[in-house]
Design a protein around this motif. Structure first.
Motif, PDB file in Angstrom:
ATOM      1  N   ASP A  39     -12.180  11.557  -4.250  1.00 48.77           N
ATOM      2  CA  ASP A  39     -12.360  10.143  -3.927  1.00 48.77           C
ATOM      3  C   ASP A  39     -11.575   9.314  -4.938  1.00 48.77           C
ATOM      4  OD1 ASP A  39     -13.255   7.552  -3.362  1.00 48.77           O
ATOM      5  OD2 ASP A  39     -15.269   8.252  -2.878  1.00 48.77           O
ATOM      6  N   LEU A  40     -10.644   8.526  -4.431  1.00 51.96           N
ATOM      7  CA  LEU A  40      -9.767   7.740  -5.298  1.00 51.96           C
ATOM      8  C   LEU A  40     -10.244   6.307  -5.498  1.00 51.96           C
ATOM      9  CD1 LEU A  40      -6.307   8.906  -3.863  1.00 51.96           C
ATOM     10  CD2 LEU A  40      -7.680   9.951  -5.680  1.00 51.96           C
ATOM     11  N   ALA A  41     -11.454   5.973  -5.014  1.00 50.90           N
ATOM     12  CA  ALA A  41     -11.934   4.583  -5.070  1.00 50.90           C
ATOM     13  C   ALA A  41     -11.926   4.018  -6.482  1.00 50.90           C
ATOM     14  CB  ALA A  41     -13.329   4.475  -4.465  1.00 50.90           C
ATOM     15  N   ALA A  42     -12.233   4.831  -7.460  1.00 52.55           N
ATOM     16  CA  ALA A  42     -12.262   4.355  -8.845  1.00 52.55           C
ATOM     17  C   ALA A  42     -10.872   4.305  -9.461  1.00 52.55           C
ATOM     18  CB  ALA A  42     -13.174   5.239  -9.694  1.00 52.55           C
ATOM     19  N   GLY A  43      -9.873   4.783  -8.729  1.00 51.99           N
ATOM     20  CA  GLY A  43      -8.504   4.774  -9.230  1.00 51.99           C
ATOM     21  C   GLY A  43      -8.176   6.013 -10.036  1.00 51.99           C
ATOM     22  N   LEU A  44      -6.917   6.125 -10.365  1.00 49.28           N
ATOM     23  CA  LEU A  44      -6.410   7.215 -11.196  1.00 49.28           C
ATOM     24  C   LEU A  44      -5.522   6.603 -12.268  1.00 49.28           C
ATOM     25  CD1 LEU A  44      -5.283   9.827  -8.499  1.00 49.28           C
ATOM     26  CD2 LEU A  44      -7.197  10.064 -10.077  1.00 49.28           C
ATOM     27  N   PRO A  45      -5.362   7.297 -13.388  1.00 53.46           N
ATOM     28  CA  PRO A  45      -4.436   6.781 -14.403  1.00 53.46           C
ATOM     29  C   PRO A  45      -3.007   6.792 -13.864  1.00 53.46           C
ATOM     30  CG  PRO A  45      -5.215   8.969 -14.991  1.00 53.46           C
ATOM     31  CD  PRO A  45      -5.973   8.558 -13.766  1.00 53.46           C
ATOM     32  N   LEU A  46      -2.230   5.836 -14.316  1.00 58.55           N
ATOM     33  CA  LEU A  46      -0.828   5.764 -13.914  1.00 58.55           C
ATOM     34  C   LEU A  46       0.022   6.596 -14.866  1.00 58.55           C
ATOM     35  CD1 LEU A  46      -0.576   1.943 -13.172  1.00 58.55           C
ATOM     36  CD2 LEU A  46      -1.125   3.807 -11.590  1.00 58.55           C
TER      37      LEU A  46
END
Length: 193
Positions: A39-46
């Motif tokens: 689940d990517l809702a919380a985002g991922l580091p760039l």
């Protein structure tokens, strides 16, 4: 037959998300396949300079810090390699993919890991898999002239070697929600378990 599905949810909405609902229906159709959920809702580091440096350091020269820097990317790639079907559920945001999905792509599209360069051009290393894109949009028509999400995902998946790609569209929901839902269910009906 599908044995393992990697389900990637890219909608920022965890409640009331049409793309998540479509993914639920697709997962039910693919049962009893094992499902790995990301689940990517919380985002991922760039990606940053440290990540790029660690990624391009030869394996034999990687430090513990390099390995730690690449740990999430390595885990995401392992999930991708473990699946024979990749289900990406996403909304179209401002004509493109959500930023969290772009960050996921940046972390898994790795030279010498998921693709390689040859004298004949790039070669994808993730062959033998299929992808299902479950796409929702309010006004953008999937594969229409202002949809930059679908062609981008097809391109990057092909680049990594995944060429069997099916699209489930629930597009233009703000225009005609009933027709949008009917299109999506027709597309789901075409998916082979």
């Amino acid at each position: 037959m599908t044995n393992t599905v990697l389900r990637i949810d890219a909608s920022a909405r965890t409640e009331g998300s049409v793309s998540r609902q479509l993914a639920d229906e697709i997962i039910a159709k693919l049962a009893p396949a094992k499902t790995i959920t990301r689940d990517l809702a919380a985002g991922l580091p760039l990606m940053d300079a440290a990540w790029i440096g660690a990624n391009f350091t030869p394996d034999e020269d990687k430090t513990d810090l390099d390995r730690q820097t690449l740990a999430l990317s390595d885990a995401l790639v392992a999930e991708l390699k473990a699946a024979d079907t990749v289900l990406i559920a996403l909304p179209i945001y401002n004509f493109g993919v959500p930023t969290s999905l772009k960050a996921w792509v940046d972390l898994v599209a790795r030279a010498r890991v998921t693709f390689r360069y040859t004298e004949d051009g790039p070669e994808g290393l993730l062959t033998g898999k299929r992808a299902i894109l479950a796409i929702a949009s309010g006004g953008t028509e999937v594969d229409g002239p202002i949809d930059y999400a679908t062609p981008y995902l097809r391109h990057i998946l092909n680049f990594m070697g995944i060429t069997d790609i099916q699209v489930v569209r629930s597009d233009r929901m703000a225009v005609d929600p009933q027709a949008s839902s009917e299109r999506a269910h027709e597309d789901i009906a075409q998916i082979a378990a």
